[in-house]
Design an enzyme around this catalytic site. Structure first.
Site, mmCIF file in Angstrom:
data_model
loop_
_atom_site.group_PDB
_atom_site.id
_atom_site.type_symbol
_atom_site.label_atom_id
_atom_site.label_comp_id
_atom_site.label_asym_id
_atom_site.label_seq_id
_atom_site.Cartn_x
_atom_site.Cartn_y
_atom_site.Cartn_z
ATOM 1 N N ASP A 275 -8.476 4.444 -1.667
ATOM 2 C CA ASP A 275 -8.456 2.817 -1.537
ATOM 3 C C ASP A 275 -7.575 2.511 -0.486
ATOM 4 O O ASP A 275 -6.281 2.945 -0.592
ATOM 5 C CB ASP A 275 -8.308 2.234 -2.893
ATOM 6 C CG ASP A 275 -8.388 0.710 -2.717
ATOM 7 O OD1 ASP A 275 -9.630 0.329 -2.650
ATOM 8 O OD2 ASP A 275 -7.340 0.063 -3.117
ATOM 9 N N GLU A 317 -11.152 4.414 2.905
ATOM 10 C CA GLU A 317 -11.736 3.242 2.781
ATOM 11 C C GLU A 317 -10.836 2.265 3.897
ATOM 12 O O GLU A 317 -9.818 1.881 3.666
ATOM 13 C CB GLU A 317 -11.694 2.449 1.551
ATOM 14 C CG GLU A 317 -11.975 0.862 1.608
ATOM 15 C CD GLU A 317 -11.221 -0.216 1.035
ATOM 16 O OE1 GLU A 317 -11.552 -1.265 1.077
ATOM 17 O OE2 GLU A 317 -10.153 0.059 0.507
HETATM 18 C C1 GLC Z 1 -10.018 -2.148 -1.768
HETATM 19 C C2 GLC Z 1 -10.997 -2.609 -2.838
HETATM 20 C C3 GLC Z 1 -10.831 -3.929 -3.310
HETATM 21 C C4 GLC Z 1 -9.570 -4.095 -3.796
HETATM 22 C C5 GLC Z 1 -8.462 -3.756 -2.956
HETATM 23 C C6 GLC Z 1 -7.127 -3.623 -3.353
HETATM 24 O O1 GLC Z 1 -10.185 -2.820 -0.672
HETATM 25 O O2 GLC Z 1 -12.253 -2.383 -2.129
HETATM 26 O O3 GLC Z 1 -12.063 -4.359 -4.150
HETATM 27 O O4 GLC Z 1 -9.440 -5.549 -3.882
HETATM 28 O O5 GLC Z 1 -8.714 -2.382 -2.262
HETATM 29 O O6 GLC Z 1 -7.005 -2.717 -4.123
#
Ligand code: GLC
Length: 629
Positions: A275, A317
């Site tokens: 993440d 991500e």
């Molecule tokens: C990522 C997730 C999102 C979350 C963020 C903070 O971007 O996809 O949903 O708010 O991380 O952890």
């Protein structure tokens, strides 16, 4: 006799252990020098490095035999995830099936939906009301009570593996929840734990950071720091105030987070979604995004997983423009992530829906198609997050579309305000200062299924379904792994009930995270229902995608000029099979002025034979045309 059997077993056991040790040593030796080099470069701490190595071995020993068998299989064919047989689905466990056990009981439905990769949205311990959809983890080794236990997780992953299904989970490594035991100790003034976060007595250093660090949630959580009155300190919180950024300059943080990662991998997780990866290293006077040390950390993680659990894939991500995304693949010799989100293509797709002009999308696909074929992208139409309008504005400016008014147009269009728009949805984090806003809705609602259903307009419904299916057909045509958000396979629309939940009301992303409607899902066998129409048509496409070799991830892929601004044409070729996809993004019947002179093609949807020349395509229609050589 008995004695003899025992003797053999003991000998076999010893041989097995030696073999396992050899496997481990071989993997470790492959990465030893580089891992040590990078670790020392970052931390210059050999005792912490030694501790890390001891623990890698411990996690390897603790890994069960079934998982070790999968490791060996995948190690022997490292391209196992680069084919055309993967289809993902993401969902929140409670919304999908109540709890982990519930998910296990729904595996047949997932199989029926052709899904063989499930992304379980954050399920680790978190505190209701301070959870950010589970992205604020209070304990990395505990499942949220309402969802089950670690044993349930192990049972679910084992059941999935029996069905050849992969399980993905989020590894939220940038921050912990303020309810994590480290945060609690830090809050009480324990220096050891304070050093795992970014604590400041006064605002002078935070003020310096604020000069260069952009905001993630400008409306719902403005600023990057939070004042803790009880601790009398500021703490760095890039996301919500209850999500405290971890300080990876502290090797204890890195080591412990790697142990958490391996602990979870050993529960049978196949895909770890890292993440918010660009954010994990902070330096004053920078944007605190994509710093070189982030790549060092991800590279170390890749080596650690190849040593302990080589069947596990890393999915990064990185929600940024292509130039910033691609470096997270690393290099061929020193790979980092196995897979990354194709985020710009996703956003550009919706721009194309709103403008009915494929020019930018074609250009974007050309960029992606030009990248090395080893790179595997995760393709999607939407996920659990908002759609940010990260488009190639310099290109759009050449056609008179400028960033601010264009974003405004897209947001108006998808909220259903612009003239003929049939979309429904809501803005997200509208920033009054920059005028920026992102957008939230389900695929079906953005395609007009919600509006047509509400107005009971059958003709409009047919068009909306057609548009929804065409977008999926186009998405499946891209190289990589397609991932659906649960509910999209039956055309589920926005869920406005989040507004009544005080913990969710502020965050419009919940509009597209609604519960799976199992009553509607019963309609999938009835071709006269919306659900049946969407499901059955996607089913056909999914089966085609899995069975035709031209869909493999490393096929040749290119775009073809159609001489119509609303029709996109994508070609794919692999080992004697060619497939041409034609997609009409407009509400008008159109002709694609393509001229493939290599003879007759088969329309894969109807089975009819036809030429790939001057093809008439109905409004929001599409073709998959195939030819074998
Ligand atoms: C990522 C997730 C999102 C979350 C963020 C903070 O971007 O996809 O949903 O708010 O991380 O952890």
């Amino acid at each position: 006799m008995e004695k003899e059997t025992k003797k053999v077993t003991a000998a076999e056991n010893a041989a097995g252990k030696t073999a396992a040790k050899e496997v481990y040593n071989k993997r470790f030796e492959k990465h030893m020098d580089e891992l040590r080099w990078l670790y020392m470069e970052l931390y210059d701490n050999s005792s912490m490095y030694a501790e890390l190595c001891d623990n890698l071995h411990r996690f390897y020993e603790e890994r069960n035999d079934d998982l070790k068998a999968i490791d060996q299989l995948r190690e022997a064919s490292p391209d196992w995830y680069k084919k055309n047989d993967m289809l993902g689905m993401m969902f929140y466990i409670d919304n999908f099936a109540g709890n982990m056990k519930g998910v296990e009981s729904k595996l047949d439905y997932l199989e029926k939906s052709n899904v063989n990769y499930i992304h379980l949205m954050p399920f680790l311990d978190t505190v209701e009301g301070r959870s950010d959809g589970g992205y604020a983890v209070a304990d990395f080794r505990k499942v949220q009570e309402k969802l089950g236990t670690m044993e349930d997780l192990e049972s679910l992953t084992a059941a999935c593996h029996k069905k050849n299904m992969n399980v993905c989970m989020d590894f939220v490594m940038n921050h912990t929840s303020e309810d994590h035991e480290w945060a609690k100790k830090a809050r009480q003034g324990d220096g050891e734990y304070m050093s795992r976060y970014f604590f400041y007595e006064d605002y002078s250093i935070p003020a310096e950071y604020e000069k260069t660090v952009p905001q993630v949630f400008p409306t719902t959580a403005p600023g990057n720091f939070t004042w803790l009155p009880d601790a009398e300190h500021f703490v760095l919180t890039s996301f919500y105030p209850y999500q405290w950024d971890l300080n990876y300059k502290n090797p204890r943080v890195f080591n412990e987070m790697m142990y958490n990662f391996l602990f979870l991998a050993n529960k049978g997780i196949d895909i770890i979604r890292i993440d918010a990866v660009p954010y994990i290293w902070k330096e004053l006077y920078t944007q605190c995004r994509n710093l070189p040390q982030v790549h060092t950390i991800v590279r170390m993680m890749r080596m650690i997983s190849e040593i302990v659990c080589p069947s596990v894939l890393l999915l990064g991500e990185v929600v940024m423009e292509p130039e910033k995304v691609v470096p997270y693949f690393g290099t061929v010799e020193k790979p980092e992530c196995h897979m990354l989100y194709n985020v710009t293509t996703m956003a550009t797709t919706w721009h194309t829906v709103a403008t009915r002009d494929v020019k930018l999308l074609k250009q974007q696909l050309d960029v992606v198609n030009g990248l090395p074929k080893e790179y595997v992208f995760l393709n999607y139409l939407r996920c659990h997050d908002d759609i940010g309008w990260g488009l190639d504005y310099p290109s759009l400016a050449k056609d008179g579309m400028y960033e601010r008014p264009h974003k405004q147009y897209l947001n108006d269009y998808f909220q259903g305000y612009a003239g003929d728009s049939t979309s429904r949805g809501e803005l997200y984090n509208a920033d009054p200062v920059t005028g920026d806003a992102r957008f939230c809705a389900t695929t079906a609602s953005m395609c007009g299924i919600e509006k047509a259903g509400f107005e009971q307009d059958e003709e409009a419904m047919e068009k909306a379904i057609q548009k929804d299916v065409m977008l999926h057909a186009y998405m499946f045509m891209q190289s990589g792994i397609p991932v659906l958000y649960s509910g999209d396979e039956i055309g589920q629309v926005n869920d406005y009930s989040y507004k009544e939940d005080p913990h969710k009301a502020e965050d419009s992303r919940y509009i597209h995270r609604g519960a799976m409607n199992w009553e509607l899902a019963e309609n999938i066998t009835d071709a006269n229902t919306v659900e049946g129409k969407v499901f059955q048509r996607l089913d056909q496409l999914e089966k085609i995608r899995k069975s035709e070799r031209a869909f493999v991830s490393n096929a040749d892929t290119w775009t073809i000029e159609t001489w119509d601004s609303s029709i996109l044409c994508i070609g794919r070729y692999y080992e004697g099979e060619k497939i041409i996809g034609l997609f009409n993004f407009s509400e008008h019947d159109k002709t694609a002025w393509i001229n493939e002179t290599d003879g007759e093609y088969e329309d894969m949807i109807s089975g009819n034979k036809m030429e790939a020349r001057g093809v008439n395509i109905p409004a929001f229609g599409f073709y998959y045309l195939k030819k074998e050589f």
